[in-house]
Structures are given as C-alpha cells and as structure tokens.
Design a protein around this motif. Sequence first.
Motif, PDB file in Angstrom:
ATOM      1  N   PHE A 165       0.598  -1.515   0.384  1.00 47.03           N
ATOM      2  CA  PHE A 165       0.373  -0.209   0.097  1.00 47.03           C
ATOM      3  C   PHE A 165       0.372   0.958   0.300  1.00 47.03           C
ATOM      4  O   PHE A 165       2.003   1.365   1.001  1.00 47.03           O
ATOM      5  CB  PHE A 165      -0.681   0.131   1.221  1.00 47.03           C
ATOM      6  N   LYS A 170      -2.102   0.617  -4.566  1.00 55.18           N
ATOM      7  CA  LYS A 170      -1.714  -0.849  -4.051  1.00 55.18           C
ATOM      8  C   LYS A 170      -1.044  -1.246  -5.527  1.00 55.18           C
ATOM      9  O   LYS A 170      -1.493  -1.302  -6.166  1.00 55.18           O
ATOM     10  CB  LYS A 170      -2.195  -0.927  -3.209  1.00 55.18           C
ATOM     11  N   SER A 215      -2.923   7.914   5.149  1.00 59.15           N
ATOM     12  CA  SER A 215      -3.781   7.845   3.819  1.00 59.15           C
ATOM     13  C   SER A 215      -5.267   6.716   4.880  1.00 59.15           C
ATOM     14  O   SER A 215      -5.576   5.721   3.968  1.00 59.15           O
ATOM     15  CB  SER A 215      -3.158   6.455   2.717  1.00 59.15           C
ATOM     16  N   ALA A 217      -5.966   4.365   6.784  1.00 57.52           N
ATOM     17  CA  ALA A 217      -5.390   2.959   6.949  1.00 57.52           C
ATOM     18  C   ALA A 217      -5.688   2.729   8.284  1.00 57.52           C
ATOM     19  O   ALA A 217      -4.736   3.260   9.108  1.00 57.52           O
ATOM     20  CB  ALA A 217      -4.262   2.601   5.873  1.00 57.52           C
TER      21      ALA A 217
END
Length: 235
Positions: A165, A170, A215, A217
């Motif tokens: 990622f 990705k 990001s 995540a």
Amino acid sequence: MKCIIIEDQPPAQRILKKYIDDIRSLELKGTFSDAIQAMGYLKSEPIDLIFLDIHLPKMSGIDLLKTRADLPPVILTTAFTDYALESYEFNVVDYLLKPFSFQRFVKAVSKVPDPNIAPEQSSGEAQGLSPIRHEIFIKSGYEHIKVLVDDIIYIKSDADYTEIFLPGKKLLSSESLRNWLEKLGNQYFVRVHKSYVINAGRITKVMGNQIYMTSDAVVPIGRAFRDDFTEKFLR
C-alpha cells in the motif's frame, strides 16, 4: 564514537555522562544546555552521535530535528511520551523515556551505525542483515515498478500474494511478508500481525490494538506481536 549531550537539566546530564563513561566505545565531546549552542559546535566539530532532550529552552529537540536534516544519529531522551511517534519521522535511532536504566541505554547505543563502516553499509549489514534501502523495484505482474521505500505505508499478506500500500494506490507482489522484511532491511519496518508489516514512520496514532496510518488506513496489532511493538515504539 564521538558524542555530545544536549540537555538542560543537571541531574539528567550527570546520568548520561556516567552511562557514557561506562561504555568504552563512546567519547563525550561536549554537554550543552540548549540546542542553539550545540548547533554552533556542530558546524565545526565532527560528531557521531547526539543525545538530545526534547524539552529545551529557546529551541526544542523536535524543532532541531526539523531545522537540521544533516544531523548525525540522534537518540532522544525525554520524560514525555507525547512525541514518540512523531520522532520516528526524523529517523532517530531510539527514544529513551526518563528515567531509563543503563541496560536500556546500552540497547539504544547498540542501534547506532558504526562510523567506521562505509556509508553505503548499515549497522545491520555488518551483522549479516540487509542494508537500509531508499528505492526498490517491485515486480507487479509483468512490470517492475520503482518506488521510494519511505512511501510504503504497509504491506498485507493476502493468500498467495502480498499487497503493498502506497499513497493513493497499491501493488500486488508474489513475495512473502518475510521476504519483504529481509529485502527492506529497515528498522522502521516491523511486523505487527501475522498478515501485516508496517512502516513505523507512517503511523499517526495507536489506540488499543489498532494502528492508524497515513491515508486513513487502520492496521490491527496481533497479540503475539504487541509486546515487541510496544517495547520498540511506545516506551
């Protein structure tokens, strides 16, 4: 290794001086109560290691890291945990939380690259590990795509593939998580779950058993990996 102390508290200075004196490979070249004074010294004297407090008069340790990108290796010393994650954005060697033991001090110093080894080598390479890499080619399908290692946010294992990622995208790879750890050879890439390897420099916060990355995540911390992660990055 020639080292200096940047610390404004006399008791903390005394402890560091004692610990440094007990390690034959360290040579203390100076002690400074503020970062500005130390910056003047660094302009004319070659130094291999800095022990840097965060809360300093005139200029904080974090501000010094932001101001000078050409500093020698830095071990942060502080009584506060607030800056632990932020500090790893500046590739500090270690983060010592006061009061720290001599054993913990030795562990931090052991991470410092040997100045007698060629610049293209890392301390890990001297021990038979992979050197730190700044760029890498990732084989994705029929392509070999060059990416900056620092841009990797995390790597996830997915059946026979791994997903790398990056900001906004990705890549798929056939290499295992173990192979990625060996290839990256970077102390800031760490396995936090049987299915995840993360870039610690991309952490924004840790809450419970979850790591929040850039990001947006969110990566889980596996039970078997939590103690090692906490020891390395949160203490």
